[in-house]
Design a protein around this motif. Structure first.
Motif, short mmCIF file in Angstrom:
data_model
loop_
_atom_site.label_atom_id
_atom_site.label_comp_id
_atom_site.label_asym_id
_atom_site.label_seq_id
_atom_site.Cartn_x
_atom_site.Cartn_y
_atom_site.Cartn_z
N GLN A 84 -26.49 11.63 -1.50
CA GLN A 84 -24.79 11.24 -1.80
C GLN A 84 -24.88 9.39 -0.91
OE1 GLN A 84 -22.35 12.66 -3.08
NE2 GLN A 84 -23.28 14.61 -3.13
N SER A 85 -24.36 9.23 -0.74
CA SER A 85 -24.22 7.64 -0.42
C SER A 85 -23.40 7.82 1.27
CB SER A 85 -23.08 6.71 -1.21
OG SER A 85 -22.23 5.77 -0.27
N LEU A 86 -24.36 7.95 2.47
CA LEU A 86 -23.74 8.13 3.49
C LEU A 86 -22.80 7.27 4.35
CD1 LEU A 86 -27.05 8.98 5.37
CD2 LEU A 86 -25.59 10.79 4.28
N LEU A 87 -22.46 5.80 3.26
CA LEU A 87 -21.22 5.33 4.14
C LEU A 87 -20.83 5.13 2.96
CD1 LEU A 87 -23.43 2.66 6.22
CD2 LEU A 87 -21.58 4.77 6.76
N LYS A 88 -19.18 5.12 2.24
CA LYS A 88 -18.60 5.08 0.99
C LYS A 88 -17.75 3.46 1.27
CE LYS A 88 -14.70 7.11 -1.75
NZ LYS A 88 -13.23 8.28 -1.33
N ASN A 89 -18.17 2.96 -0.10
CA ASN A 89 -17.91 1.85 -0.21
C ASN A 89 -18.83 0.68 0.93
OD1 ASN A 89 -15.73 2.41 -2.15
ND2 ASN A 89 -14.39 2.74 -0.81
N PHE A 90 -20.00 0.61 1.14
CA PHE A 90 -20.36 0.20 1.97
C PHE A 90 -21.71 -0.65 1.29
CE2 PHE A 90 -24.19 -1.35 4.60
CZ PHE A 90 -23.60 -1.83 6.11
N PRO A 91 -20.83 -2.67 1.44
CA PRO A 91 -21.84 -2.95 0.00
C PRO A 91 -23.19 -3.58 0.44
CG PRO A 91 -20.64 -4.02 2.22
CD PRO A 91 -20.01 -3.37 2.75
N TRP A 92 -24.11 -2.05 0.12
CA TRP A 92 -25.73 -2.78 0.68
C TRP A 92 -25.52 -4.33 -0.44
CZ3 TRP A 92 -26.80 0.27 3.83
CH2 TRP A 92 -26.40 1.35 4.05
N ARG A 93 -27.09 -4.80 0.10
CA ARG A 93 -27.39 -5.71 -0.71
C ARG A 93 -28.55 -5.18 -1.00
NH1 ARG A 93 -26.14 -10.78 2.06
NH2 ARG A 93 -24.28 -10.19 3.31
N ASN A 94 -29.01 -5.31 -2.23
CA ASN A 94 -29.98 -4.99 -3.52
C ASN A 94 -31.19 -5.84 -3.32
OD1 ASN A 94 -28.92 -2.00 -4.07
ND2 ASN A 94 -27.53 -3.25 -5.03
N ASP A 95 -32.20 -6.05 -2.33
CA ASP A 95 -32.70 -7.53 -1.70
C ASP A 95 -34.23 -6.72 -1.77
OD1 ASP A 95 -34.41 -9.96 -1.22
OD2 ASP A 95 -32.65 -10.75 0.03
N GLU A 96 -34.67 -6.59 -3.18
CA GLU A 96 -36.19 -6.03 -3.21
C GLU A 96 -37.08 -7.15 -2.09
OE1 GLU A 96 -37.80 -4.99 -7.01
OE2 GLU A 96 -35.45 -4.22 -7.65
N ILE A 97 -36.72 -8.41 -2.23
CA ILE A 97 -37.39 -9.28 -1.41
C ILE A 97 -37.94 -8.04 0.38
CG2 ILE A 97 -37.82 -11.47 -0.33
CD1 ILE A 97 -37.23 -12.21 -3.44
N HIS A 98 -36.52 -8.81 0.36
CA HIS A 98 -36.24 -8.15 2.07
C HIS A 98 -37.43 -6.80 2.56
CE1 HIS A 98 -33.20 -11.41 3.89
NE2 HIS A 98 -34.28 -11.63 3.42
N PHE A 99 -37.28 -5.97 1.81
CA PHE A 99 -37.69 -4.80 1.20
C PHE A 99 -38.90 -4.54 1.48
CE2 PHE A 99 -38.69 -0.55 -0.33
CZ PHE A 99 -37.96 0.37 0.51
N LYS A 100 -39.24 -5.65 0.55
CA LYS A 100 -40.60 -5.75 0.79
C LYS A 100 -41.77 -6.51 2.05
CE LYS A 100 -44.60 -7.72 -2.14
NZ LYS A 100 -45.36 -8.51 -2.83
N ALA A 101 -40.68 -7.01 2.50
CA ALA A 101 -41.20 -7.64 4.38
C ALA A 101 -41.01 -7.21 4.89
CB ALA A 101 -40.19 -9.07 4.41
#
Length: 549
Positions: free
Chosen positions: A308-325
């Motif tokens: 589930q989405s723990l934080l409803k309507n939270f604007p997550w950033r799907n930034d794969e470059i930051h995730f890799k870092a």
């Protein structure tokens, strides 16, 4: 003579020990012979198949379990398949068995599978006996005064302590196992389970230098902790360097009995009380055991939160470059980077560093929490779905007694607290090893002359911060504001439609605050068809049996 008797199957899962194993003991005491089995069926785990480090531990643990059983005259039958039910039916047909003995597990994936498997086995005339091996209390044994499941750790733990629980330790040393000697399905060797491939073996050899899986080593680790680190636990746990018990992998795989651990710590606690010890080391560690209990409790009563989405309507950033870092330990924040590199290299991370790194992912980078829990799952030796879910909820502001969503941990301040001399950072970030303590946790603030003297060139041999601290705080505040505004609009719309979330939902037998419901999104409060089998797990005595595996 025993071969003509009934064959009792003992289905090992995450209870890989002989000592204090209720399922094994019950099978030994039942009429007939005993056949211990382990089934490797990773396809059923979905996206939560064990990662490399966890699979290495499992392989070593199975080898040790087989050796332990051999001392009782039995051997462990290893099987591999795509469907646990088919494998169990196969074994039962080959041996003529009509009884399976196993211990409860509480993660939602296993609970759903066990319920399905148990129902289907009954259709084949095979009865499953379940026992408690992983917790001190079953999740359905502790409720508040209204008969509802607790939703705060303090409430749960206070009720637990009021039970004055002193668990018995069944004596398995006198158990006599009559091994099964008849027909069997073709057994798998430990290598045929494919728990590690050739490309992983060289890396896994490094794990063997630090860790020793197996129930014997689990008890050795427990004794070493009791006579050593426990005596300084209140202070040593506040440092990043090897300052915790390191017992969690043994607990996860069931090599160490939770009852034995609890009894040992309770004994230490009584000693502290009698000696009026000012440092309550045992008391604090007992609370850590309580948090593990609570993770099973929450997972059982609020299943499938990981979907589930723990934080409803939270604007997550799907930034794969930051995730890799983040994964590679190249964020520009030394404590975070050192922790992530240790995790990748060793499969281990101090509990406080897990909080720091997961908080950084959620609040600094605003990356989806599901990315983080999955990466932890793939890399941790002690990857444990119940504990991991609770930890990520705690950090992301989704527990009423956890971190506030808008609370940001400053990596610099956390570094000064957990690693004041910089020894931990220098071990894992050798490129910063020559920096003085004053700048070790925030090289981005150091004078250029200091950086040059230490051989540090930001942006070249060590990254600049990928997100500025003040920028991260501002972005988070805006994200929280946006989330709350959208939730308020949706709440108002529901109220107008007569679906006020501050009151119990239709057919709901429990009364949680709307904000808590929105954040946890527990499947027991939804009408989703895929989760209706769990819809009665909160209120005592009415539907709880529908959740029992």
């Amino acid at each position: 003579m025993e071969n003509s008797k009934a064959c009792n199957l003992v289905w090992f899962r995450r209870d890989l020990r002989v000592e204090d194993n209720p399922a094994l003991l019950a099978a030994a005491n039942a009429p007939g012979v005993v056949l211990p089995i382990f089934i490797w069926c990773p396809a059923e785990e979905g996206e939560f198949q064990p990662g490399r480090h966890s699979r290495w531990w499992l392989k070593q643990s199975l080898i040790h379990l087989d050796a332990s059983l051999a001392s009782y005259g039995c051997s462990l039958l290893l099987q591999k398949g795509n469907d646990t039910l088919s494998v169990l039916v196969n074994i039962a047909r080959a041996t003529g068995s009509t009884q399976i003995f196993c211990n409860h597990l509480y993660d939602p994936i296993t609970v759903a599978r066990d319920r399905r498997v148990k129902q289907r086995l009954l259709e084949y005339g095979i009865f499953v006996h379940n026992f408690n091996c992983d917790t001190l209390h079953e999740p359905w044994e502790i409720y508040d005064e209204q008969g509802h499941a607790f939703t705060t750790f303090a409430g749960f733990w206070n009720r637990f302590l009021r039970t004055r629980f002193e668990p018995d330790m069944p004596d398995s040393s006198q158990a006599r196992l009559f091994p099964y000697r008849g027909n069997l399905p073709t057994p798998c060797s430990i290598e045929e389970l494919c728990l590690e491939d050739e490309s992983e073996k060289s890396s896994n050899e490094l794990l063997a230098r630090t860790w020793s899986p197996g129930c014997k080593h689990a008890n050795d680790a427990l004794q070493a902790f009791l006579v050593g680190p426990l005596n300084d636990y209140t202070t040593s746990r506040e440092t990043a360097d090897n300052s915790t018990s390191h017992l969690s992998p043994y607990l996860h795989f069931g090599e160490l009995s939770i009852r034995k651990l609890y009894n040992c710590i309770r004994s230490k606690q009584r000693d502290e009380e009698q000696l009026f010890c000012p440092r309550r080391n045992a008391h604090l560690f007992l609370r850590a055991i309580g948090l593990r209990e609570y993770s099973r409790y929450i997972s059982f009563h609020f299943p499938f939160t990981q979907e589930q989405s723990l934080l409803k309507n939270f604007p997550w950033r799907n930034d794969e470059i930051h995730f890799k870092a983040w994964k590679l330990g190249k964020t520009g924040y030394p404590l975070v980077d050192a922790a992530m590199r240790e995790l990748w290299s060793t499969g281990w991370l101090h509990c406080k560093l897990r909080v720091v790194t997961s908080s950084f992912l959620i609040k600094f980078l605003q990356l989806p929490w599901t990315w983080g829990i999955k990466y932890f799952w793939d890399t941790l030796l002690d990857a444990d779905l119940e504990s991991d879910i609770l930890g990520w909820k705690y950090v992301s502001g989704c527990l009423t007694d956890g971190h506030e969503l808008d609370r940001v941990l400053d990596p610099h301040e956390e570094g000064c607290k957990l690693d004041p001399k910089g020894e931990y950072v220098r071990r894992w970030l050798p490129e910063l090893s020559r920096l003085p303590n004053q700048w070790i946790h925030h090289p981005y603030s150091a004078p250029v002359s200091r950086l040059q003297a230490a051989g540090v060139e930001l942006g070249t041999n060590y990254p600049k911060p990928i997100v500025d601290m003040e920028v991260a705080k501002y972005r988070l505040s805006q994200a929280v504001k946006s989330m709350r505004e959208k939730n308020s609009v949706e709440q108002a719309a529901r109220t107008e439609e007569g679906q006020d979330e501050t009151n119990p939902r239709p057919n709901s037998q429990h009364n949680f605050p709307a904000a808590f419901c929105d954040q946890l999104v527990p499947s027991i409060l939804t009408t989703s068809a895929s989760h209706t089998q769990f819809s009665g797990s909160v209120t005592r005595g009415k539907h709880i049996t529908s959740n029992l595996p």
